[in-house]
Write an enzyme that holds these catalytic residues in place. Structure first.
Site, PDB file in Angstrom:
ATOM      1  CB  SER A 179      -0.977  -0.046   1.177  1.00  0.00           C
ATOM      2  OG  SER A 179      -2.012   0.894   1.009  1.00  0.00           O
ATOM      3  CG  ASP A 210      -6.476  -3.230  -3.804  1.00  0.00           C
ATOM      4  OD1 ASP A 210      -7.270  -2.514  -3.163  1.00  0.00           O
ATOM      5  OD2 ASP A 210      -5.239  -3.190  -3.661  1.00  0.00           O
ATOM      6  CG  HIS A 235      -5.387  -2.822   0.000  1.00  0.00           C
ATOM      7  ND1 HIS A 235      -4.714  -2.345  -1.108  1.00  0.00           N
ATOM      8  CD2 HIS A 235      -4.846  -2.172   1.070  1.00  0.00           C
ATOM      9  CE1 HIS A 235      -3.837  -1.435  -0.728  1.00  0.00           C
ATOM     10  NE2 HIS A 235      -3.892  -1.325   0.587  1.00  0.00           N
TER      11      HIS A 235
END
Length: 708
Positions: free
Chosen positions: A228, A344, A375
């Site tokens: 991320s 995601d 995710h």
């Protein structure tokens, strides 16, 4: 995972003459000296192995330091210093030099509240100034921290790597201001890599002058990874072209803050975070030194973000361009193993795909790992190990000859990591699917017909909207839904679909949302989320502002009732839709989970004749098994004219005759014959027909009365 050789290879790097020769043969730059007791890294099948002496955590050396950067982002007149910690094998104190696995983050020192009152209020009219947002309470400063993080340590130190962590600028014990994609976020990890190579200074304290060096134990070879935001920063560092950054493994990286907070001109939040925008993310990570926080808030959040983020129009501008790493990807030299998930809905898969496409074009070594979950999700350890062993230790494991793309296949059976020559799948070709009337209940979606005619309308639910599951499972005037016949064989989608609509709106501004769904719907419906599950009945989705139909940088208000053409790119996907399901195209306006929520009532009209879905299907148009009824005549017969060519079977229960479309109302004969030529081209390319059969089929089409 495919291996270059099935032969088991065991390599130990030890401090004897033959080992020195082996090190050079493996392409390691500089000595990989072992400790006096002969302990060094060991490789099996091209992967670094756990060495018992390295795995003894009681012997690890841990350091805390501050690396001086080349910027002053907090305006105090001094170069900002980044807080760094190091964990390395104890043998590095006795002459062993090792490469580094490095992760940096703005999250390590804590984050702000995620309560909904601190996000933007999404209930606003489109094109109007939004109501003010309240910032969450400041993050408590943790001044006594003695380490940054321990992630990655237990994975890599026992295998003969050092692990380094650092706080991002303006977070934790790193000086500076958080900029959320600004240049200092690229230059901060660059400074740490420079320090590992002896080109930048490190200090034992944040404001002292006692220096500390890494060159006695670090080879200078660095690999970065993270997920991320932590996966964004390896790419950010790589865009600087810094020497020594040899490999990166970004996992679900945000590669453009515009693409994270906007979609094709439309103000859109990431899935699960309704009302989030870039200025909230600033607040969320701003954990740095309290005495510089007021300056950072004023200069970054107020004077830059709040001035230019533009929640009124959602247009692309210089502010967003400066936070789009695609513009700087030319500087990337580091071999890149990119990882992302096709479900995601937070950092959507376009973020990784857009960068890997650019890296491939410029010749940077790149490999892609995709899975079907949500995710995050790192590649398997052996894949990461091979990557770092190859590019940090120089082990000749052949990883550069592996498949370029790996996709986890679990849609029709057990989970299996499957290699492909590339992504998108090179065998994927666009299939144009058209719409037939009936969208307020269920219209037809097909590639085996001419487009329907007429205009169909939906009414925006606005701030009363439910989620995609409700719209896909309930007859409603709030959406238009067009569904394929039941698939009689699996369909493999690979790539980015697009939807082109000719539409009009009753107001000067409107949300436009599109979802490709798998029916029957098996996920939660009602007003529950369609973004939180690892797999959903959403195949892919997209959003666009019709006002940005011609330009991302300049909005053009709609003239109520006037039709315009809008193209909506959907998120990249690689998914097998099993037989027995139907593919549905759903067009709606406000998306409760992603868009602003104006008052309900805006009417959107869609012209069916000029609206189509272009779906990337492995095998192309002939691979679509969507024949509700099947023409099983023995030969290809066109408008009553027998070609004499055998009517071969195609995907599922379809045949060649089903693709000829001689029962459609063609506007003229020439258009029909052109279509038949195109179908014959596809059949010959697929090996279904021989070239010498072309004339018989085209002649039959020409002699037919279709279109006359």
């Amino acid at each position: 995972m495919v291996r270059r050789s099935a032969r088991r290879r065991v390599i130990a790097l030890v401090a004897v003459p033959c080992a020195a020769a082996l090190v050079l043969s493996l392409g390691v730059a500089g000595p990989a000296a072992a400790s006096p007791d002969g302990v060094g890294p060991v490789f099996v099948d091209g992967q670094a192995q756990i060495v018992p002496e390295f795995a003894n955590s009681s012997s690890w050396i841990r350091q805390q330091l501050w690396v001086e950067s080349e910027f002053d982002s907090d305006g105090d007149g001094k170069l900002d210093r980044m807080h760094v910690d190091v964990t390395r094998p104890g043998q590095t104190a006795d002459g062993l030099k090792v490469p580094v696995v490095y992760e940096t983050s703005p999250y390590y020192a804590g984050t702000a509240s995620t309560q909904s009152q601190y996000f933007w209020n999404v209930r606003q009219e489109l094109g109007e100034e939004p109501p003010a947002r309240i910032s969450p309470p400041e993050i408590a400063h943790r001044s006594t921290r003695t380490a940054v993080s321990t992630s990655e340590v237990n994975t890599w130190v026992p295998r003969g790597f050092a692990v380094v962590h650092s706080d991002s600028p303006g977070t934790g014990l790193s000086q500076g201001c958080p900029t959320v994609g600004g240049s200092n976020e690229s230059l901060a990890p660059k400074a740490v890599i420079d320090w590992l190579n002896g080109r930048a200074k490190g200090y034992t304290s944040v404001d002292g002058d006692v220096e500390v060096s890494a060159t006695s134990w670090a080879t200078g070879k660095v690999g970065m990874t993270g997920t991320s935001y932590n996966g964004t920063l390896p790419l950010a560092a790589a865009t600087t072209g810094v020497d020594g950054l040899e490999a990166i493994i970004p996992i679900a990286p945000n590669t453009s803050y515009y693409h994270y907070y906007r979609s094709n001109g439309l103000v859109r939040n990431p899935g699960g975070w309704v009302g989030e925008d870039i200025d909230y993310l600033f607040d969320y990570i701003h954990s740095g030194f309290p005495e510089r926080r007021a300056y950072c808030i004023e200069q970054v959040r107020v004077n830059e973000m709040n001035r230019f983020q533009d929640r009124k129009n959602g247009d692309y501008n210089d502010f967003w361009a400066g936070r789009d790493y695609l513009h700087a990807v030319g500087g990337v030299k580091a071999a890149t193993l990119m990882a992302h998930a096709f479900n995601d809905w937070n950092v959507m898969p376009e973020h990784s795909v857009r960068i890997t496409e650019a890296l491939k074009k410029q010749g940077t070594p790149v490999q892609m790992y995709f899975h079907q979950g949500g995710h995050g999700g790192a590649p398997p350890l052996d894949m990461r190990n091979r990557w770092f062993s190859r590019y940090l230790y120089g082990v000749d494991n052949g990883v550069e000859d592996d498949a370029r793309a790996w996709v986890t296949r679990n849609e029709t059976g057990p989970s299996q990591l499957t290699p492909y020559a590339d992504y998108p799948n090179p065998a994927a070709k666009p299939v144009t699917m058209v719409l037939k009337p009936g969208g307020n209940t269920t219209g037809e979606l097909t590639s085996l017909a001419l487009p329907g005619t007429g205009v169909e309308s939906l009414v925006d639910a606005g701030n009363t909207a439910c989620n995609a599951g409700t719209l896909a499972t309930t007859v409603s005037d709030q959406r238009l839904l067009y569904v394929s016949p039941e698939l009689t064989a699996p369909v493999h989608i690979s790539g980015s679909a697009t939807v082109t609509l000719r539409m009009a709106a009753s107001k000067a501004a409107a949300n436009l949302s599109v979802a490709l769904v798998r029916l029957p719907w098996t996920s939660a419906s009602g007003c529950t989320s369609s973004t939180q599950g690892s797999t959903t009945s959403i195949i892919t989705r997209g959003w666009a502002d019709p006002q940005n139909r011609n330009s991302l940088t300049e909005s053009e208000p709609l003239v109520p009732g006037e039709f315009v053409d809008v193209t909506v790119p959907l998120q990249p996907d690689d998914q097998v839709i099993p037989a027995g399901y139907r593919i549905g195209l759903m067009v709606f306006s406000t998306d409760r989970e992603f868009t602003l929520q104006p008052a309900p009532g805006t009417v959107l009209d869609v012209d069916l004749a000029a609206t189509a879905l272009r779906l990337p299907v492995v095998g192309g148009p002939l691979a679509m098994p969507i024949c509700a009824t099947t023409d099983t005549r023995a030969t290809v017969v066109i408008g009553g004219v027998n070609s004499g060519v055998a009517n071969g079977s195609l995907a599922g229960n379809c045949t060649i005759n089903d693709h000829i479309l001689d029962g459609e109302q063609w506007s003229n004969h020439g258009q029909f014959v052109t279509h038949v030529n195109e179908v014959v081209d596809q059949l010959i390319a697929a090996g279904v027909l021989k070239p010498n059969q072309r004339g018989s089929i085209v002649s039959a089409a020409a002699r037919s009365g279709v279109g006359k």
